[in-house]
Write a protein that holds these residues in place. Sequence first.
Motif, PDB file in Angstrom:
ATOM      1  N   ALA A 132       7.334   5.584  -0.251  1.00 32.76           N
ATOM      2  CA  ALA A 132       6.677   4.415  -0.841  1.00 32.76           C
ATOM      3  C   ALA A 132       6.030   3.566   0.248  1.00 32.76           C
ATOM      4  N   ASN A 133       6.701   3.437   1.371  1.00 31.83           N
ATOM      5  CA  ASN A 133       6.135   2.627   2.454  1.00 31.83           C
ATOM      6  C   ASN A 133       4.924   3.312   3.095  1.00 31.83           C
ATOM      7  N   LEU A 134       5.002   4.638   3.254  1.00 35.42           N
ATOM      8  CA  LEU A 134       3.844   5.386   3.771  1.00 35.42           C
ATOM      9  C   LEU A 134       2.655   5.205   2.830  1.00 35.42           C
ATOM     10  N   ALA A 135       2.936   5.320   1.521  1.00 40.85           N
ATOM     11  CA  ALA A 135       1.859   5.180   0.523  1.00 40.85           C
ATOM     12  C   ALA A 135       1.286   3.772   0.558  1.00 40.85           C
ATOM     13  N   TRP A 136       2.162   2.799   0.784  1.00 39.29           N
ATOM     14  CA  TRP A 136       1.688   1.414   0.827  1.00 39.29           C
ATOM     15  C   TRP A 136       0.724   1.199   1.993  1.00 39.29           C
ATOM     16  N   VAL A 137       1.070   1.769   3.163  1.00 37.15           N
ATOM     17  CA  VAL A 137       0.183   1.610   4.332  1.00 37.15           C
ATOM     18  C   VAL A 137      -1.205   2.178   4.016  1.00 37.15           C
ATOM     19  N   ILE A 138      -1.233   3.369   3.429  1.00 34.80           N
ATOM     20  CA  ILE A 138      -2.513   3.988   3.076  1.00 34.80           C
ATOM     21  C   ILE A 138      -3.284   3.096   2.118  1.00 34.80           C
ATOM     22  N   ARG A 139      -2.579   2.571   1.116  1.00 39.25           N
ATOM     23  CA  ARG A 139      -3.248   1.761   0.092  1.00 39.25           C
ATOM     24  C   ARG A 139      -3.876   0.508   0.714  1.00 39.25           C
ATOM     25  N   VAL A 140      -3.118  -0.150   1.594  1.00 40.41           N
ATOM     26  CA  VAL A 140      -3.630  -1.369   2.220  1.00 40.41           C
ATOM     27  C   VAL A 140      -4.836  -1.047   3.107  1.00 40.41           C
ATOM     28  N   LEU A 141      -4.760   0.063   3.832  1.00 48.73           N
ATOM     29  CA  LEU A 141      -5.892   0.417   4.698  1.00 48.73           C
ATOM     30  C   LEU A 141      -7.113   0.803   3.863  1.00 48.73           C
ATOM     31  N   ARG A 142      -6.896   1.424   2.711  1.00 54.51           N
ATOM     32  CA  ARG A 142      -8.024   1.750   1.837  1.00 54.51           C
ATOM     33  C   ARG A 142      -8.673   0.468   1.308  1.00 54.51           C
ATOM     34  N   GLU A 143      -7.827  -0.510   0.976  1.00 56.36           N
ATOM     35  CA  GLU A 143      -8.359  -1.747   0.399  1.00 56.36           C
ATOM     36  C   GLU A 143      -8.961  -2.676   1.446  1.00 56.36           C
ATOM     37  N   GLN A 144      -8.293  -2.759   2.592  1.00 56.91           N
ATOM     38  CA  GLN A 144      -8.674  -3.804   3.548  1.00 56.91           C
ATOM     39  C   GLN A 144      -9.350  -3.277   4.805  1.00 56.91           C
ATOM     40  N   GLY A 145      -9.455  -1.968   4.935  1.00 56.69           N
ATOM     41  CA  GLY A 145     -10.020  -1.430   6.159  1.00 56.69           C
ATOM     42  C   GLY A 145      -8.987  -1.471   7.270  1.00 56.69           C
ATOM     43  N   GLY A 146      -9.447  -1.386   8.536  1.00 58.09           N
ATOM     44  CA  GLY A 146      -8.541  -1.305   9.676  1.00 58.09           C
ATOM     45  C   GLY A 146      -7.693  -2.555   9.863  1.00 58.09           C
ATOM     46  N   LEU A 147      -6.441  -2.364  10.269  1.00 58.04           N
ATOM     47  CA  LEU A 147      -5.516  -3.473  10.533  1.00 58.04           C
ATOM     48  C   LEU A 147      -4.662  -3.098  11.735  1.00 58.04           C
ATOM     49  N   SER A 148      -4.188  -4.105  12.457  1.00 56.25           N
ATOM     50  CA  SER A 148      -3.259  -3.825  13.558  1.00 56.25           C
ATOM     51  C   SER A 148      -1.859  -3.622  12.989  1.00 56.25           C
ATOM     52  N   ARG A 149      -1.000  -3.025  13.819  1.00 52.72           N
ATOM     53  CA  ARG A 149       0.396  -2.849  13.388  1.00 52.72           C
ATOM     54  C   ARG A 149       1.032  -4.204  13.081  1.00 52.72           C
ATOM     55  N   ALA A 150       0.674  -5.203  13.887  1.00 49.93           N
ATOM     56  CA  ALA A 150       1.242  -6.535  13.677  1.00 49.93           C
ATOM     57  C   ALA A 150       0.808  -7.084  12.315  1.00 49.93           C
ATOM     58  N   GLN A 151      -0.472  -6.876  11.979  1.00 48.71           N
ATOM     59  CA  GLN A 151      -0.958  -7.347  10.680  1.00 48.71           C
ATOM     60  C   GLN A 151      -0.266  -6.605   9.529  1.00 48.71           C
ATOM     61  N   LEU A 152      -0.069  -5.298   9.721  1.00 49.70           N
ATOM     62  CA  LEU A 152       0.635  -4.523   8.700  1.00 49.70           C
ATOM     63  C   LEU A 152       2.061  -5.034   8.529  1.00 49.70           C
TER      64      LEU A 152
END
Lengths: 414, 414
Positions: free
Chosen positions: A17-37
């Motif tokens: 679920a957490n892996l899927a969440w990271v993908i979803r956020v990157l799809r929606e918001q574009g690139g992010l830093s680890r800190a932002q994630l």
Amino acid sequence: MPVMPEQPTDRAALRRANLAWVIRVLREQGGLSRAQLAVLSGLSKATVSTLVAELTSRRLVRAGGVAAGGQGRPGQIVELDTDGVRGVGLEVGVDHLAATSVDTAGNVVADRQVPFDVLSAGVERTIDKLAEIAGKELADVVGAYPAGITVSVPGLVDTGRGVVRLAPRLRWREVPLADGLAGRLGFPLDRISVDNDANLSATAEFEAGGMRGTADLVYVTGDFGIGAGVIAGGRLVRGSIGYAGEVGHMSMDPMGPQCSCGRRGCWETQVGLAALFHALTAPGDPVSDPHRPIEERMALIRSRAEHGDQRTLGALHQIGAALGVGVSIVVNVLSPAVVVLGGYFAALPDWLIEPARIEVAARAVVAEAATVRVVGSELGFTAARTGGALAALSRVFDDPTQVPERSEKTEAPA
Amino acid sequence: MPVMPEQPTDRAALRRANLAWVIRVLREQGGLSRAQLAVLSGLSKATVSTLVAELTSRRLVRAGGVAAGGQGRPGQIVELDTDGVRGVGLEVGVDHLAATSVDTAGNVVADRQVPFDVLSAGVERTIDKLAEIAGKELADVVGAYPAGITVSVPGLVDTGRGVVRLAPRLRWREVPLADGLAGRLGFPLDRISVDNDANLSATAEFEAGGMRGTADLVYVTGDFGIGAGVIAGGRLVRGSIGYAGEVGHMSMDPMGPQCSCGRRGCWETQVGLAALFHALTAPGDPVSDPHRPIEERMALIRSRAEHGDQRTLGALHQIGAALGVGVSIVVNVLSPAVVVLGGYFAALPDWLIEPARIEVAARAVVAEAATVRVVGSELGFTAARTGGALAALSRVFDDPTQVPERSEKTEAPA
């Protein structure tokens, strides 16, 4: 309505679920830093770093630039790796077969269409040809992991078994299409799906169309048959036996013309392509010549309408109004934010979509219900196969661990 | 369609999800031992024991008998504690106000209805009276924790704010009902909801009706106004602005009678209560006397039909057929497994539901679509408020930590 967890989550499910969440956020918001994630998720930076490492290994994310601004040390951006994974959509039409591939950002990276007479070829030769086209498409995406294949069919589909139950225009009944393709392609059966064209078109509009992200959206096909794909609360509505969206046979007029289904006054008899050709052409008119490409026939109609041809304008106005009446029924039942009109409707927007829009607004139960938007599809005649390719990708978005890690042996298709 | 996790789960969310899962399984399967819960969930026995201890402390589960059979030491059964928590449903009708309470097993434990003329009382006095009734209902459930209050209203509701946007039959517009009740009752505003009667009736049918658990279900109200509550894939479909299910104004006949909405041939003009009274009574007939209770008027109609009165039978047959045509449209759009006909439809099953069923079967697109079941509601005229009480409980089923632990100070209403 309670929204209950399906089953207790365990550590592995939590990780997926957490892996899927990271993908979803990157799809929606574009690139992010680890800190932002980490901030967005509430997870620790260490956990985020582990997740990013795993997704990198599965070729779903990659290192991007360096984050600007913010406090402290600038962070490396994590972004979608659009080269690692592909979804493939196939399409069976009455007069053509087609294939398209999309990357994880939803961009089409390969598309091919061939004229093909499904009715004379019959089931087996059609699947042979479809497998040949799919093989070429898979060869084009070599190097990337093919998440799956989803085939669009104009008919009722048992999606669980990948069987076309009934496709009247193809004259198919009980065709085990997924099995047939898996055998011919040597591609894993559990990564091949079959679905209805209206459902997949709605998926495409929801994921990649002009109104993408609209949680309550209805797509209406404009073809000889009229069908709808329904998205409610961000989810495709299939109905109890998968037959939701059969709007073409809504009873619109008890005294209306006979329908192919045997009843009178179905919506399809008013707004299907046959109704259009019947209303605006005389025998011998090239517009109703089935051997001409549909785009060419639409261009002829547009040209006549633009030149003020009265018969054409009258027929289009009548169909546009009937289109609006039917759409208003669907709006009353489902209250979508957007109705996307596809197929031939989208090819004649000024003459069909505008009158339909007026009719829907006039028939709204309350003023606010008139805020529903009625728009033409921007995806044109490729909506269904694009939806198929996106549906194939969703398998990986839901569970990124489906993609083998770089160290793992890749299970490539034969 | 991808089903994505809403957000990354953390430890607390995981715990809440597991607590909710235990409740759900006990609701579905009845009493189970901790060992059985561990096997079903995949969780360790120690984790299950901790979850059960917490739920016991929150008065959601209790010790039952001893498990029979199986291997090893017989285990103590864990079952729902049906005494600890209540959901309260209120109902505003044109001619009555009502309240009902349900326990966690879905049983009605208290119900009261009073005749009340909402139109002459006006908004403020109606809410005064509703608060008085709600206060009595809460006094009846004293000792149990009131999970929440949900009010059923025959109109369009902004559920997020608890505001009745438009209820034509009550002549209400923009009424902040949740606020009004919270102030008068001293009950926490965040535990008061307002919803449309058809939505709540559908919820009741899904959770506690004769067809409970049917994931694709449509409920149609049978009243002066006709509305539908739509459940698709186990979730209530609200539409983009909450107005899904406004089926009463589907355009059924371009030449039909004038509707109160200003258009012609809406479904409501064919099958609403006014159409029934118009078709089967002459002036002065007690059946159309608005001062008689609706149940009494239905009994008169039934009696006439049973005695073979031709005018009555003819009118009922005509309405039953029109009911079936409209239901078939809803079936074509949504493909539900069941259509539940409530209100007055359920009071005249032999004469309305049977003809409707025949019409729906005749209009199915394919033979399999005819498998949709068309049934009368078993919940009768109490469906909406029962649905309200169940909806109020769902807050606790979704997140059992909403119920204070026994050691915590109970936040009782004033």
